[in-house]
Design an enzyme around this catalytic site. Sequence first.
Site, PDB file in Angstrom:
ATOM      1  CG  HIS A 427      -2.125  -0.850   1.070  1.00 32.02           C
ATOM      2  ND1 HIS A 427      -2.096  -2.209   1.318  1.00 32.02           N
ATOM      3  CD2 HIS A 427      -3.396  -0.565   0.683  1.00 32.02           C
ATOM      4  CE1 HIS A 427      -3.291  -2.727   1.091  1.00 32.02           C
ATOM      5  NE2 HIS A 427      -4.099  -1.750   0.693  1.00 32.02           N
ATOM      6  CE  LYS A 431      -4.137  -0.457   4.671  1.00 36.28           C
ATOM      7  NZ  LYS A 431      -5.407   0.107   5.149  1.00 36.28           N
TER       8      LYS A 431
HETATM    9  P1  NAD Z   1      -6.968   9.886   4.242  1.00 36.52           P
HETATM   10  O1  NAD Z   1      -6.087  10.109   5.427  1.00 36.52           O
HETATM   11  O2  NAD Z   1      -6.564  10.471   2.933  1.00 36.52           O
HETATM   12  O3  NAD Z   1      -8.433  10.392   4.548  1.00 36.52           O
HETATM   13  C1  NAD Z   1      -9.079  10.254   5.779  1.00 36.52           C
HETATM   14  C2  NAD Z   1      -9.904  11.506   5.963  1.00 36.52           C
HETATM   15  O4  NAD Z   1     -10.765  11.316   7.070  1.00 36.52           O
HETATM   16  C3  NAD Z   1      -9.068  12.750   6.275  1.00 36.52           C
HETATM   17  O5  NAD Z   1      -9.413  13.791   5.398  1.00 36.52           O
HETATM   18  C4  NAD Z   1      -9.421  13.064   7.714  1.00 36.52           C
HETATM   19  O6  NAD Z   1      -9.378  14.466   7.983  1.00 36.52           O
HETATM   20  C5  NAD Z   1     -10.823  12.536   7.778  1.00 36.52           C
HETATM   21  N1  NAD Z   1     -11.296  12.262   9.133  1.00 36.52           N
HETATM   22  C6  NAD Z   1     -10.649  11.770  10.200  1.00 36.52           C
HETATM   23  N2  NAD Z   1     -11.488  11.638  11.245  1.00 36.52           N
HETATM   24  C7  NAD Z   1     -12.701  12.037  10.817  1.00 36.52           C
HETATM   25  C8  NAD Z   1     -13.983  12.121  11.421  1.00 36.52           C
HETATM   26  N3  NAD Z   1     -14.186  11.746  12.693  1.00 36.52           N
HETATM   27  N4  NAD Z   1     -15.019  12.586  10.695  1.00 36.52           N
HETATM   28  C9  NAD Z   1     -14.842  12.985   9.424  1.00 36.52           C
HETATM   29  N5  NAD Z   1     -13.631  12.914   8.784  1.00 36.52           N
HETATM   30  C10 NAD Z   1     -12.587  12.444   9.478  1.00 36.52           C
HETATM   31  O7  NAD Z   1      -7.145   8.312   4.143  1.00 36.52           O
HETATM   32  P2  NAD Z   1      -7.620   7.474   2.858  1.00 36.52           P
HETATM   33  O8  NAD Z   1      -6.449   7.030   2.086  1.00 36.52           O
HETATM   34  O9  NAD Z   1      -8.705   8.186   2.166  1.00 36.52           O
HETATM   35  O10 NAD Z   1      -8.201   6.175   3.580  1.00 36.52           O
HETATM   36  C11 NAD Z   1      -9.280   6.245   4.475  1.00 36.52           C
HETATM   37  C12 NAD Z   1      -9.593   4.862   5.031  1.00 36.52           C
HETATM   38  O11 NAD Z   1     -10.079   4.043   3.973  1.00 36.52           O
HETATM   39  C13 NAD Z   1      -8.390   4.124   5.596  1.00 36.52           C
HETATM   40  O12 NAD Z   1      -8.781   3.386   6.731  1.00 36.52           O
HETATM   41  C14 NAD Z   1      -8.010   3.162   4.461  1.00 36.52           C
HETATM   42  O13 NAD Z   1      -7.341   2.025   4.918  1.00 36.52           O
HETATM   43  C15 NAD Z   1      -9.376   2.813   3.945  1.00 36.52           C
HETATM   44  N6  NAD Z   1      -9.432   2.312   2.578  1.00 36.52           N
HETATM   45  C16 NAD Z   1     -10.359   1.334   2.350  1.00 36.52           C
HETATM   46  C17 NAD Z   1     -10.528   0.848   1.078  1.00 36.52           C
HETATM   47  C18 NAD Z   1     -11.575  -0.193   0.856  1.00 36.52           C
HETATM   48  O14 NAD Z   1     -11.771  -0.605  -0.284  1.00 36.52           O
HETATM   49  N7  NAD Z   1     -12.280  -0.602   1.887  1.00 36.52           N
HETATM   50  C19 NAD Z   1      -9.767   1.341   0.018  1.00 36.52           C
HETATM   51  C20 NAD Z   1      -8.852   2.342   0.280  1.00 36.52           C
HETATM   52  C21 NAD Z   1      -8.703   2.836   1.562  1.00 36.52           C
END
Ligand code: NAD
Length: 539
Positions: A427, A431
């Site tokens: 990743h 992450k």
């Molecule tokens: P990122 O850090 O770019 O985005 C996370 C966002 O959430 C940030 O903008 C942060 O400010 C915001 N945030 C934090 N706490 C919050 C809250 N309480 N309320 C509202 N917003 C809040 O991360 P990302 O790369 O977008 O990944 C996000 C999550 O998704 C991670 O856990 C990642 O592992 C997961 N993910 C899952 C999949 C899937 O297919 N299930 C795919 C990719 C990423």
Amino acid sequence: MPIIEIICLANSRKHSGRCIAGLRTDGNGWMRPVSILPEGILQERHYTLTDDSEAQLLDVIRIPFDKPRPQPHHPEDWQIRPDTWELSTRTLTKEHIACLKANLTYGPELLGNAEDRILYPASAHGSITESSLALVQPENLHFHVKARKNGEKQVRVLFELGGADYNLAITDLEWEPRLKSQEIGIYTLDDFGISPFDTPLLTISLSEPLLSEVAGENRCYKLVAALFLAPTGWNPEVEAIEEPPIPEPTPVPAKRAAKRKSEEVIAPSETTEPLIRVAVAGAAGRMGREVVRAVLEAEGMSLALAIDHQNVGADAGELVGCPRANVPIIEDLESALKLIEVDVLVDFTLPDSVFKNLQIALANGVSPVVGTTGLSSEQLERIDALAKEKGIGAFVAPNFAIGAVLMMEFAAQAAKYMPDVEIIELHHEKKLDSPSGTALLTAQKIVEARTQAPTPLPTNTVEKIAGARGATFGDIPVHSVRLQGFVASQEVLFGGLGQTLTIRHDSLDRRSFMPGVVLSVRKVRALEGLVVGLEKLLV
Ligand code: NAD
């Protein structure tokens, strides 16, 4: 320290107190008395008059003021002095009625536009609105008593003004509880025994902005702060006609209310409303931005809310390179859900935020679709229980990419014949959790699918660097790579006598997850309790 006389035209609920407003009898327009308490709310000691009665709609009251205290969204606010308000009269004169008529708003625009809200650019200096109060004589007024999924009732006032349709929440002290005590359905004034000879009037007031301390834009909603009947003398020609006796208000029979419920589908505002109202938590993050774009582009969905701690106030559409969506990023999911109707919350936040968001969503009857990884099995059990308690669906997918789901299925198939296996997941460097949820789910599926035990490894091996063999799920080594350039990839390596089998999936772009997210948003409300894994929705 002026004493100013107003005709009271709003007397509404505001948190634990009240908001009162009225027109100045000196012809200088609207005035909203505010205390020094937060948001200027008034308490009983403020609105108890010299004759010990409480201020009522259409009372003419003399109020001792300290000074004007205009707010950008409430330019008519005046700070009161601690002295008691004096009741001038409860009988309006011709001059009072003329003052009301002179201040009627005819539409179609109401407080600046023909929508149910105005935007609040917190960076703006000075006033954002010429007026936050309006008196209207609505056409075709009716009420919609709805149930939120959490069982709470919500009441809306629907009316036409100058050809524009309005659908606003009501905070009028008497009408809000009166409507909430009705069964779900559509009601008219006639249902409350109000004669067709009476003229209803509404005072519309702007709400406090939804989170205002930030750059960008928030919203002030238009609320029906008062619903009252025009005073005697409003329609002299109609009043001259003898009125039929006014029946006592009668409760709407259950059967009739049930029929009306089925009519909801043909109410004009319902037919034009998009099918699924989606909130996105983590809307400013890498995944959240893709979700916002996907929701804005998907058929039958609308973006209702965008939540994040970053880019607060920015328009969610513009932030993701789409046309303006008029949905500003806001921080507080819980208070937003009280004001805005949402069907599904898509959460792509962070492992330490997601559980709280899901609890808030479920408590408000909103079905969650969760991409955020890192939820523990206890937390998943709790989500399942909460969703079942509410009788709604919830969905969690460690991986929304359809290719990744197939990779897991193929891995489970291969594990029946090739039990020796290791997983490498790769990743991007940002992450936060390791190993990935997909790696864990793949390992679990392999363990469940195996029909033979894996070949035992020698027990006398040495790890020259701790962790060199990876972490283990059961007996399956899982290796996590974190490197720039990757989005989300995974290899499942099977070993057998004289052969290996590698099943690999690469998400090259975050868009790879979006068809799965959109599909889940469409299906989650039909689920019972929590379902984990996209494969369960791919029928
Ligand atoms: P990122 O850090 O770019 O985005 C996370 C966002 O959430 C940030 O903008 C942060 O400010 C915001 N945030 C934090 N706490 C919050 C809250 N309480 N309320 C509202 N917003 C809040 O991360 P990302 O790369 O977008 O990944 C996000 C999550 O998704 C991670 O856990 C990642 O592992 C997961 N993910 C899952 C999949 C899937 O297919 N299930 C795919 C990719 C990423």
